[in-house]
Design an enzyme around this catalytic site. Structure first.
Site, PDB file in Angstrom:
ATOM      1  N   HIS A 186       0.840  -1.200   0.000  1.00  0.00           N
ATOM      2  CA  HIS A 186       0.000   0.000   0.000  1.00  0.00           C
ATOM      3  C   HIS A 186       0.873   1.248   0.000  1.00  0.00           C
ATOM      4  O   HIS A 186       0.636   2.188  -0.758  1.00  0.00           O
ATOM      5  CB  HIS A 186      -0.913  -0.015   1.220  1.00  0.00           C
ATOM      6  CG  HIS A 186      -1.802   1.177   1.315  1.00  0.00           C
ATOM      7  ND1 HIS A 186      -3.147   1.133   1.010  1.00  0.00           N
ATOM      8  CD2 HIS A 186      -1.547   2.457   1.675  1.00  0.00           C
ATOM      9  CE1 HIS A 186      -3.677   2.330   1.186  1.00  0.00           C
ATOM     10  NE2 HIS A 186      -2.724   3.152   1.576  1.00  0.00           N
ATOM     11  N   GLU A 187       1.903   1.252   0.834  1.00  0.00           N
ATOM     12  CA  GLU A 187       2.807   2.391   0.868  1.00  0.00           C
ATOM     13  C   GLU A 187       3.551   2.557  -0.453  1.00  0.00           C
ATOM     14  O   GLU A 187       3.752   3.670  -0.932  1.00  0.00           O
ATOM     15  CB  GLU A 187       3.801   2.216   2.018  1.00  0.00           C
ATOM     16  CG  GLU A 187       3.181   2.372   3.397  1.00  0.00           C
ATOM     17  CD  GLU A 187       2.484   3.709   3.560  1.00  0.00           C
ATOM     18  OE1 GLU A 187       3.130   4.758   3.344  1.00  0.00           O
ATOM     19  OE2 GLU A 187       1.292   3.719   3.889  1.00  0.00           O
ATOM     20  N   HIS A 190       1.519   4.448  -2.955  1.00  0.00           N
ATOM     21  CA  HIS A 190       1.587   5.906  -2.877  1.00  0.00           C
ATOM     22  C   HIS A 190       2.795   6.433  -3.654  1.00  0.00           C
ATOM     23  O   HIS A 190       2.709   7.458  -4.338  1.00  0.00           O
ATOM     24  CB  HIS A 190       1.670   6.353  -1.418  1.00  0.00           C
ATOM     25  CG  HIS A 190       0.372   6.264  -0.680  1.00  0.00           C
ATOM     26  ND1 HIS A 190      -0.772   6.900  -1.101  1.00  0.00           N
ATOM     27  CD2 HIS A 190       0.039   5.633   0.473  1.00  0.00           C
ATOM     28  CE1 HIS A 190      -1.757   6.657  -0.252  1.00  0.00           C
ATOM     29  NE2 HIS A 190      -1.290   5.885   0.710  1.00  0.00           N
ATOM     30  N   GLU A 235      -6.581   6.391  -1.275  1.00  0.00           N
ATOM     31  CA  GLU A 235      -6.512   5.193  -0.439  1.00  0.00           C
ATOM     32  C   GLU A 235      -7.075   3.973  -1.169  1.00  0.00           C
ATOM     33  O   GLU A 235      -6.565   2.860  -1.030  1.00  0.00           O
ATOM     34  CB  GLU A 235      -7.278   5.429   0.871  1.00  0.00           C
ATOM     35  CG  GLU A 235      -6.691   6.525   1.750  1.00  0.00           C
ATOM     36  CD  GLU A 235      -5.209   6.344   1.985  1.00  0.00           C
ATOM     37  OE1 GLU A 235      -4.791   5.212   2.323  1.00  0.00           O
ATOM     38  OE2 GLU A 235      -4.454   7.305   1.808  1.00  0.00           O
TER      39      GLU A 235
END
Length: 339
Positions: A186-187, A190, A235
């Site tokens: 997930h990071e 970004h 998100e």
């Protein structure tokens, strides 16, 4: 390009902060005082602390050699990113207000208070990160582990320097290894999508608008609402990055479920299917005109979509033709890790 500092906190029940955005539990009004959000869970038994095992991957695990951010970017993310790009003077304002001092403060603070992960330092965590980056066709950032009772993770990317991810020890304790890798993915999402650039500039513009006499408050409030819409969409995109790495929607949904109400002592009793049914019940409860109004009032100024809705979204995308097409384009991994 402007010198940019981004902080993407992985899961947070607190408000988004200056030069930061959160990735976890929904938060409300902007609070421009520090760099990362956080959230609390129960403590973990000492016997499980920082005990890592390699990820066990199925032979069918794949990597995405030619993966582009737009291949998995959520439509709402695309739409709201275009809106941010259309704000006049956003880039110029970022260049004017960000500088090397801010960069050095954040970099030195992290180096001085955390453990840098490498092949020789917490090597199994290093494996999780390098494998996730390989799957997403991305250079692996540095990874730090910080001692904290508040489960959290966040990303910092500084222009001209290598970005890094920070993971709190309590988050490591809360999640399984596969779930933790989904968090790292997930990071990485970004970073892959350059989310932090737009968030940083929008935060600065919002702060600056408050100083304009008379109409400043109205301008800032409008920008805040636009920023929150973009944050919620971003998100959803990065949850997709987590799925591309885990290649199992139940892993990603389990992370969201644990953030909503999980703790180590109850982990073996949690049920992903029941959590998805809970998401459907939320949709049903908010489908009436009154429910629709309450739902919008409840979420309009949140920085994250509600966790049950994120679970429903990733479940739906895992069944989509877009996701299936991405898997067809992928290549099998060169190495398969086993216990």
């Amino acid at each position: 390009m402007a010198t940019v500092t981004l902080s993407s906190s992985l899961f947070s029940t607190q408000k988004p902060r200056t030069l930061s955005f959160s990735y976890g539990v929904s938060s409300d009004k902007l609070n421009h005082t520090s760099f990362s959000g956080n959230f609390k869970f129960g403590s973990m038994k000492q016997s499980r602390r920082m005990r890592l095992v390699p990820v066990c991957r199925a032979a069918a695990s794949v990597v995405f050699r030619d993966l582009d951010a737009d291949d998995f970017r959520h439509p709402l993310d695309k739409q709201n990113t275009l809106l941010l790009r259309a704000i006049p003077g956003l880039n110029d304002l970022g260049r004017a207000l960000l500088g090397t001092v801010t960069e050095q403060i954040m970099l030195l603070e992290n180096i001085g208070t955390s453990v840098l992960v490498s092949k020789n330092q917490l090597p199994e965590l290093h494996q999780l990160m390098t494998e996730a980056a390989e799957i997403l066709n991305l250079e692996a950032p540095d990874l730090y582990v910080r001692q904290s009772p508040v489960p959290n993770a966040y990303t910092l990317a500084i222009s001209g320097k290598k970005p890094f991810v920070v993971v709190h020890t309590s988050l490591v304790e809360l999640l399984t290894r596969k779930e933790l890798q989904a968090v790292l993915a997930h990071e990485l999402g970004h970073l892959k999508c350059d989310h932090g650039v737009w968030l940083t500039f929008a935060n600065i513009l919002t702060l600056g608008a408050y100083t304009i006499p008379g109409i400043g408050g109205m301008i800032a409030q409008s920008l805040e609402e636009q920023l929150f819409r973009w944050l919620r969409a971003a998100e959803l995109t990065c949850d997709r990055a987590a799925l591309l790495v885990s290649q199992d929607p139940k892993v990603v949904i389990s992370v969201l479920m644990k953030l909503a109400g999980g703790c180590p002592s109850l982990a073996d009793q949690l049920n992903v299917d029941a959590f998805l049914e809970q998401a459907r019940s939320y949709d049903k409860a908010s489908s009436s005109p009154v429910g629709w109004y309450i739902r919008n009032a409840q979420t309009r100024q949140l920085s994250h979509p509600l966790l049950v809705l994120r679970a429903r979204e990733i479940d739906a995308w895992s069944r989509s033709q877009d996701y299936a097409s991405l898997l067809k384009r992928a290549m099998k991994m060169n190495t398969v890790h086993t216990f």
